[in-house]
Design an enzyme around this catalytic site. Sequence first.
Site, PDB file in Angstrom:
ATOM      1  N   PRO A 139       0.825  -1.219   0.000  1.00  0.00           N
ATOM      2  CA  PRO A 139       0.000   0.000   0.000  1.00  0.00           C
ATOM      3  C   PRO A 139       0.855   1.264   0.000  1.00  0.00           C
ATOM      4  CG  PRO A 139      -0.773  -1.577   1.633  1.00  0.00           C
ATOM      5  CD  PRO A 139       0.536  -2.086   1.141  1.00  0.00           C
ATOM      6  N   GLU A 140       0.513   2.186  -0.904  1.00  0.00           N
ATOM      7  CA  GLU A 140       1.200   3.473  -0.985  1.00  0.00           C
ATOM      8  C   GLU A 140       0.168   4.574  -0.747  1.00  0.00           C
ATOM      9  OE1 GLU A 140       3.699   3.634  -4.494  1.00  0.00           O
ATOM     10  OE2 GLU A 140       4.303   1.543  -4.258  1.00  0.00           O
ATOM     11  N   LYS A 157       1.580   7.897   3.866  1.00  0.00           N
ATOM     12  CA  LYS A 157       1.481   6.463   4.131  1.00  0.00           C
ATOM     13  C   LYS A 157       0.951   6.164   5.526  1.00  0.00           C
ATOM     14  CE  LYS A 157       4.769   4.592   0.863  1.00  0.00           C
ATOM     15  NZ  LYS A 157       5.801   3.562   0.687  1.00  0.00           N
TER      16      LYS A 157
END
Length: 390
Positions: A2-3, A54
Site C-alpha cells: 500500500p502506498e 502512508k
Amino acid sequence: MPEGPELALAGRYINEACGGLVFCGGAERSAVGRGPEVPFRSEAYRLGAAARGKELRLRLEPLGPGRPQALVFRFGMSGGFRLRPAAAPPRHAHLRFLTRESPPRALCFVDARRFGSWRLGDAWQPGRGPCVLTEYRAFRENVLKNLDDKAFDKPICEALLNQKYFNGIGNYLRAEILYRLKIPPFEKARTVLEALKHQEQARRKKNSSLTLSKKLKLKRDNPDLLELCHTVPMEVVAAEKNLLDPDHADNHTAFKNWLQCYGVPGMSSLRDHNGRTIWFQGEPGPMAPRGQTSRKKRAGPKADPDAPTAEVTTRASKRRSRRAENPATLAVKKEEEEEEEAVPEPPRKGRARARRAAAAAPASSEPEAPVKVTRRRASAHKGAGAAPAV
C-alpha cells in the site's frame, strides 16, 4: 505494498461504509497484532478516518459522555480495512470494532503479512513530509527549498522513497513517474530537481503574457516530476471503481491495466542500493549499482512483483514457514518493507569471535577418522539384558 493512493482509498472506504453506523464496546485486538491495546470503551460511538501520505488516522467519537480516542495506522506490506459480519471476520483481522446492529458487523484491520501497525494518539509520525496527494503546495516547497540535503546526493529513484520529502510515494509510483518523464532511475536526484527549478523560473517568464486557461493547459500538457508526484497517485484513486468492495476483481483489473512500467512486459529492472527493485525503460543512469545486469520482463500475464507467491503444502515449505515466524527472519523482512534509510547493525561479536578462532586453529595434516557408532539392538526376549524403552 500500500502506498499513498491505497491509504487515501482506505480512508474513503471507512468514511463511506461506516459513516451511518453506530459502534459499541471496545476494540478487540488479536494476540499477534502489532499495536497496543486500545484503552477505549463506549456504549455508542462513531468512526471517522483521514489519510496523510502512508499513514491513516482513525478517530473514535463517543455519542455520549467520554473522551474520543485516535489511532494512527501504517499498513506495512498488506494492511487494509474491511467491514464484515462479526460472526465471520476475515482471516488475519488484528483489530476489530463492532457495530451496535443485530447481528453486528465488524470493521477489521486486516494484515496477512503482519508488518502493519498502529499507535495511540492523533499525531502523524515525526519526520514525514507533506502528503503528495493532499498537501501538494507544501510538498513542492519542502523539496525545492531543501535540495542541499544529502538525501538528494542519491539516485532519483532512491530519493523518491524518502518519506521526509515524498510522503506517499512507493515502489510502483516511482517507476511510473520516472517512466512518463523518461528520466533514468539512477540519475542524481539533485541534478534532476535543480534542472526542474530552473525550468520553472524560465516558464514563469515565458508565460507571463498568457491567459490563465492557456497557462493551465500548458502546465497540464507538460508536467514536471513534482507535479507527477501528485497527479499520478490521483489517477490511482480515480481508477478505483468499486470503493465499497475493495476486494472486487474490477479494482485489481483496472489497476493492472493502468500500469505502464511497473512489472510490465518489455520493461527492465535492477535492484537499487537499498535492495529494492526499480522498473524502467532504456538506460539506468550513471549511478546504477555496479555488477548488476538489468533483467527484462518477458511477455505474458502481468504479475505483481511484490505479491506473495501461492502457498504450497510440501514439507520444505512448512519448514520455511516456521522459519518465517522467527523474529530474526521477520526483522529482515521488515527492512525490506521500510522505505526510509536503514541504519546498519553492528556485527555480531559472537560470530566474529568464532570465525577468528576457526582461522587461528592449526590445520591437521591427517584427516580425522570417522567415529563409528554402533546401535545395540534390543532383544525381543525378556531377561536378555535389553535397555528399557524410554
